[in-house]
Design a protein around this motif. Structure first.
Motif, mmCIF file in Angstrom:
data_model
loop_
_atom_site.group_PDB
_atom_site.id
_atom_site.type_symbol
_atom_site.label_atom_id
_atom_site.label_comp_id
_atom_site.label_asym_id
_atom_site.label_seq_id
_atom_site.Cartn_x
_atom_site.Cartn_y
_atom_site.Cartn_z
ATOM 1 N N GLY A 253 -29.837 102.037 14.492
ATOM 2 C CA GLY A 253 -30.317 101.474 13.225
ATOM 3 C C GLY A 253 -31.713 100.888 13.303
ATOM 4 N N PRO A 254 -32.322 100.636 12.128
ATOM 5 C CA PRO A 254 -33.642 100.004 12.040
ATOM 6 C C PRO A 254 -33.518 98.503 11.745
ATOM 7 C CG PRO A 254 -33.112 100.913 9.909
ATOM 8 C CD PRO A 254 -31.851 101.026 10.768
ATOM 9 N N TRP A 255 -34.641 97.839 11.507
ATOM 10 C CA TRP A 255 -34.658 96.390 11.326
ATOM 11 C C TRP A 255 -34.874 95.967 9.874
ATOM 12 C CZ3 TRP A 255 -39.210 95.953 8.926
ATOM 13 C CH2 TRP A 255 -40.191 96.908 9.221
ATOM 14 N N LYS B 292 -26.196 100.824 18.232
ATOM 15 C CA LYS B 292 -27.417 100.353 18.898
ATOM 16 C C LYS B 292 -28.386 99.912 17.791
ATOM 17 C CE LYS B 292 -31.322 100.950 20.187
ATOM 18 N NZ LYS B 292 -32.416 100.013 19.834
ATOM 19 N N GLU C 28 -34.353 96.683 18.209
ATOM 20 C CA GLU C 28 -34.686 95.598 19.129
ATOM 21 C C GLU C 28 -35.273 94.394 18.378
ATOM 22 O OE1 GLU C 28 -35.601 98.724 18.989
ATOM 23 O OE2 GLU C 28 -37.393 99.144 20.164
ATOM 24 N N ALA D 26 -31.739 106.368 23.474
ATOM 25 C CA ALA D 26 -31.683 107.710 24.065
ATOM 26 C C ALA D 26 -30.438 107.844 24.951
ATOM 27 C CB ALA D 26 -32.957 107.974 24.867
ATOM 28 N N PHE E 189 -28.482 108.439 12.765
ATOM 29 C CA PHE E 189 -29.732 107.740 13.061
ATOM 30 C C PHE E 189 -30.404 107.307 11.775
ATOM 31 C CE2 PHE E 189 -34.382 107.837 13.409
ATOM 32 C CZ PHE E 189 -34.553 106.876 14.393
ATOM 33 N N THR E 190 -30.849 106.065 11.706
ATOM 34 C CA THR E 190 -31.701 105.607 10.613
ATOM 35 C C THR E 190 -32.936 104.988 11.228
ATOM 36 O OG1 THR E 190 -29.741 105.102 9.302
ATOM 37 C CG2 THR E 190 -31.810 104.258 8.484
ATOM 38 N N GLY E 191 -34.099 105.513 10.864
ATOM 39 C CA GLY E 191 -35.347 105.008 11.422
ATOM 40 C C GLY E 191 -36.498 105.902 10.987
ATOM 41 N N SER E 192 -37.577 105.856 11.738
ATOM 42 C CA SER E 192 -38.776 106.604 11.332
ATOM 43 C C SER E 192 -38.625 108.093 11.636
ATOM 44 C CB SER E 192 -39.984 106.043 12.080
ATOM 45 O OG SER E 192 -39.796 106.252 13.468
ATOM 46 N N THR F 172 -39.419 108.974 15.382
ATOM 47 C CA THR F 172 -38.311 108.716 16.311
ATOM 48 C C THR F 172 -37.161 109.678 16.041
ATOM 49 O OG1 THR F 172 -38.949 106.394 16.318
ATOM 50 C CG2 THR F 172 -36.827 106.904 17.267
ATOM 51 N N GLU G 247 -31.397 109.739 8.696
ATOM 52 C CA GLU G 247 -31.872 108.962 7.534
ATOM 53 C C GLU G 247 -33.247 108.443 7.915
ATOM 54 O OE1 GLU G 247 -30.387 108.591 4.670
ATOM 55 O OE2 GLU G 247 -28.409 109.386 5.153
ATOM 56 N N LEU G 248 -34.296 109.113 7.416
ATOM 57 C CA LEU G 248 -35.647 108.841 7.918
ATOM 58 C C LEU G 248 -36.545 108.212 6.860
ATOM 59 C CD1 LEU G 248 -35.957 112.185 9.942
ATOM 60 C CD2 LEU G 248 -34.989 110.003 10.673
ATOM 61 N N GLY G 249 -37.834 108.299 7.087
ATOM 62 C CA GLY G 249 -38.789 107.594 6.243
ATOM 63 C C GLY G 249 -38.936 108.193 4.855
ATOM 64 N N CYS H 131 -37.040 101.747 2.853
ATOM 65 C CA CYS H 131 -37.199 103.210 2.966
ATOM 66 C C CYS H 131 -37.278 103.843 1.596
ATOM 67 C CB CYS H 131 -36.059 103.809 3.774
ATOM 68 S SG CYS H 131 -34.444 103.414 3.105
ATOM 69 N N GLU I 219 -46.023 107.437 5.194
ATOM 70 C CA GLU I 219 -45.269 106.232 4.845
ATOM 71 C C GLU I 219 -46.081 104.998 5.247
ATOM 72 O OE1 GLU I 219 -41.637 105.268 7.107
ATOM 73 O OE2 GLU I 219 -40.671 104.915 5.178
HETATM 74 P P1 NAD Z 1 -37.859 103.289 14.550
HETATM 75 O O1 NAD Z 1 -37.811 104.768 14.408
HETATM 76 O O2 NAD Z 1 -39.018 102.680 15.235
HETATM 77 O O3 NAD Z 1 -36.564 102.750 15.317
HETATM 78 C C1 NAD Z 1 -35.255 102.988 14.835
HETATM 79 C C2 NAD Z 1 -34.269 102.835 15.972
HETATM 80 O O4 NAD Z 1 -34.477 103.887 16.917
HETATM 81 C C3 NAD Z 1 -34.380 101.531 16.757
HETATM 82 O O5 NAD Z 1 -33.085 101.044 17.007
HETATM 83 C C4 NAD Z 1 -35.047 101.967 18.058
HETATM 84 O O6 NAD Z 1 -34.738 101.161 19.164
HETATM 85 C C5 NAD Z 1 -34.460 103.350 18.235
HETATM 86 N N1 NAD Z 1 -35.239 104.253 19.085
HETATM 87 C C6 NAD Z 1 -36.571 104.239 19.342
HETATM 88 N N2 NAD Z 1 -36.905 105.263 20.174
HETATM 89 C C7 NAD Z 1 -35.764 105.939 20.432
HETATM 90 C C8 NAD Z 1 -35.459 107.098 21.205
HETATM 91 N N3 NAD Z 1 -36.404 107.770 21.867
HETATM 92 N N4 NAD Z 1 -34.166 107.533 21.244
HETATM 93 C C9 NAD Z 1 -33.197 106.874 20.558
HETATM 94 N N5 NAD Z 1 -33.439 105.767 19.816
HETATM 95 C C10 NAD Z 1 -34.704 105.311 19.750
HETATM 96 O O7 NAD Z 1 -37.698 102.738 13.059
HETATM 97 P P2 NAD Z 1 -37.822 101.238 12.560
HETATM 98 O O8 NAD Z 1 -39.249 100.833 12.639
HETATM 99 O O9 NAD Z 1 -36.788 100.407 13.236
HETATM 100 O O10 NAD Z 1 -37.376 101.374 11.024
HETATM 101 C C11 NAD Z 1 -38.249 101.688 9.991
HETATM 102 C C12 NAD Z 1 -38.111 103.143 9.598
HETATM 103 O O11 NAD Z 1 -36.754 103.405 9.205
HETATM 104 C C13 NAD Z 1 -38.954 103.516 8.391
HETATM 105 O O12 NAD Z 1 -39.544 104.774 8.599
HETATM 106 C C14 NAD Z 1 -37.926 103.597 7.259
HETATM 107 O O13 NAD Z 1 -38.316 104.427 6.188
HETATM 108 C C15 NAD Z 1 -36.739 104.129 7.984
HETATM 109 N N6 NAD Z 1 -35.506 103.850 7.242
HETATM 110 C C16 NAD Z 1 -34.867 104.891 6.630
HETATM 111 C C17 NAD Z 1 -33.714 104.637 5.872
HETATM 112 C C18 NAD Z 1 -32.982 105.756 5.158
HETATM 113 O O14 NAD Z 1 -31.877 105.523 4.694
HETATM 114 N N7 NAD Z 1 -33.536 106.946 5.065
HETATM 115 C C19 NAD Z 1 -33.233 103.327 5.764
HETATM 116 C C20 NAD Z 1 -33.918 102.299 6.408
HETATM 117 C C21 NAD Z 1 -35.051 102.572 7.149
#
Ligand code: NAD
Length: 490
Positions: free
Chosen positions: A134-136, A160, A163, A199, A211-214, A217, A235-237, A269, A363
């Motif tokens: 997840g993200p923050w 997970k 951080e 990872a 996975f939710t994050g950028s 990543t 679930e990305l940016g 997001c 983004e």
């Molecule tokens: P991030 O991609 O930096 O990190 C997300 C997670 O991935 C963290 O827990 C991080 O520790 C983990 N991570 C980092 N490197 C990794 C690797 N190599 N392997 C596995 N895990 C790894 O994202 P962020 O800065 O925490 O969150 C912001 C992003 O999340 C923005 O782009 C936002 O748009 C997106 N987001 C998307 C949604 C959605 O529903 N589409 C919802 C919320 C946030």
């Protein structure tokens, strides 16, 4: 060797919690515990899981003050926004707990004339152990969208968190255990750490990863999961657009967009980052927008509209997008480079940056908004769609909202509002393109966390007509071409 992760308040740098940075062995051990617990969790059936999930929801609701305060301190958002985040998370847990049995129960299917001596049905089987990364930005709501759905579907979960927000995650996972003392450890397990820990989770023997994050990543996570063909939900940016038509209620469109763009410091997001507005109402819209934002400012006081940037590194990216836009001819009608401080960013509105600008194509994830003037709604739709992302969008129009929304190439859309879809627990959430794929929330989310299994049962043999057998009689082989014409040749 385990080292420590220090989580700090982004407004004050106060230390909130120290948690271990777990290595691959520790993550593998957590996954093994989750595997062992999956037999118990599966045996609870839909009704037992519903009781456990509703007990968890009740625990969080009755300890709301604790988690609201923790989200406020660890993520930086105002307490009222933290309360809204908790409320929406509980709505999702309640919906999935109550609907899993109906959506995922066994479904009868018609066998058709050819196979009329069979009965047929479909089963939705849990994957086993689901990993959630997840993200923050919404440390509770966002991972909860995957976790509660995966649990309701019968999987156990290893989580997970980011951080930047591990303490919120620890509280959330501990709340499940506190509400369900009868459950063995491992139904919902926390692993803490950085990207390397994430990872390791991808490689720890999980059956699916959410996975939710950028987007950047997400690409790495997908490639790690590909090593073992672990299926993924991404679930990305986003770079969501709002379209404001000439027949819109301009004042309410401006108010909604102001919140959709600047709420949570723009770290949403599905936040609005771009507006396309018809030329005839452009100036009135800008004036209403500035009015809606007149008293909106960041800080950590009870009256602040939004908090600090949670992740310090994001501030440089916001600065780059704003300076690119200004250098390329955009006009700042509210704020500017000087609005970007060490922790807080005041609202910034940039009018008519070029379509190729980083402020339009990438983004930003900060409290900034581009406003682009268009000569037609078709131009607005084409420009809105012409970015790599396709998460969500908003349309403001009294008579044409549905028509415009139909042509927006996004996973979800709000008509005459912003973010509405995220607050309705029965609706799915997910994107296309660089915004990812797969769905969480609602019926589609429940299905996402199950494997579909087809079951055909022969009820009785058809005398002399063994279609699927080497004993098929010769007359039947000869009759097959006529059967084809009879069944499908009209
Ligand atoms: P991030 O991609 O930096 O990190 C997300 C997670 O991935 C963290 O827990 C991080 O520790 C983990 N991570 C980092 N490197 C990794 C690797 N190599 N392997 C596995 N895990 C790894 O994202 P962020 O800065 O925490 O969150 C912001 C992003 O999340 C923005 O782009 C936002 O748009 C997106 N987001 C998307 C949604 C959605 O529903 N589409 C919802 C919320 C946030």
């Amino acid at each position: 060797m385990t080292t420590q992760l220090h989580s700090r308040n982004p407004a004050t740098d106060e230390l909130i919690d120290s948690l271990p940075i777990m290595d691959a062995d520790e993550v593998r051990a957590a996954t093994d515990r989750a595997r062992a617990a999956s037999h118990w969790w599966g045996a609870q059936g839909f009704s037992g899981r519903r009781v456990a999930l509703l007990a968890w929801r009740r625990y969080m609701a009755t300890h709301a003050d604790e988690i609201i305060e923790l989200i406020h301190r660890e993520n930086g958002k105002p307490r009222a926004d933290a309360a809204l985040e908790l409320l929406l998370s509980l709505e999702h847990i309640t919906w999935t707990a109550k609907h899993a049995s109906k959506i995922l129960g066994r479904e009868k299917r018609r066998p058709g004339l050819l196979m009329s001596n069979f009965s047929a049905h479909v089963e939705h089987v849990p994957f086993g152990v689901v990993g959630v990364i997840g993200p923050w930005n919404y440390p509770l709501y966002t991972p909860n969208g995957s976790i509660s759905t995966a649990l309701a579907a019968g999987n156990t979960v290893v989580f997970k968190p980011s951080e930047y927000t591990p303490a919120v995650a620890r509280w959330y996972v501990d709340a499940f255990a506190a509400a369900n003392p009868q459950a063995p450890g491992g139904v919902l397990t926390l692993v803490t750490g950085d990207g390397a820990t994430g990872a390791a989770l991808c490689r720890a023997g999980i059956d699916k990863l959410a996975f939710t994050g950028s987007t950047a990543t997400g690409r790495k996570v997908m490639s790690t999961c590909a090593e073992n063909l672990v299926p993924v939900v991404m679930e990305l940016g986003g770079k969501d657009a709002a379209i404001v038509a000439a027949d819109a209620d301009i004042k309410s469109a401006a108010e909604a967009i102001a919140f959709g763009a600047m709420g949570n410091s723009g770290q949403t997001c599905v936040g609005i980052e771009r507006v396309y507005v018809e030329r005839s109402i452009r100036d009135r819209f800008l004036s209403e927008l500035k009015d809606a934002l007149r008293d909106v400012s960041p800080g950590c006081a009870a009256t602040s509209s939004y908090g600090p940037m949670t992740m310090p590194g994001q501030i440089d990216l916001v600065r780059r997008h704003v300076s690119d836009a200004l250098a390329e001819g955009a006009q700042a009608v509210m704020g500017g480079i000087d609005s970007i401080g060490d922790r807080y960013i005041e609202p910034i509105i940039l009018v008519d940056p070029p379509h190729t600008s980083s402020s339009i194509q990438e983004e930003t994830f900060g409290p900034t908004l581009t406003v682009t003037t268009v000569d037609s709604l078709d131009d607005a739709i084409n420009l809105a769609n012409d970015v790599p992302f396709g998460l969500a969008g908003s349309v403001f129009s009294r008579r044409q909202a549905s028509r415009i929304a139909r042509d927006l190439d996004t996973g979800q859309v709000s008509l005459n509002s912003v973010l509405g879809f995220a607050a309705i627990a029965s609706l799915p959430l997910g994107g296309r393109g660089d915004s990812g794929f797969g769905r969480i929330h609602g019926p589609e989310g429940l299905l996402e966390f199950t494997r579909t299994r087809a079951v055909a049962t022969q009820r009785f043999p058809l005398p002399g007509i063994a279609l699927l057998s080497f004993r098929r009689p010769e007359w039947l082989d000869r009759a097959l071409p006529r059967l084809i014409t009879w069944l499908h040749g009209h």
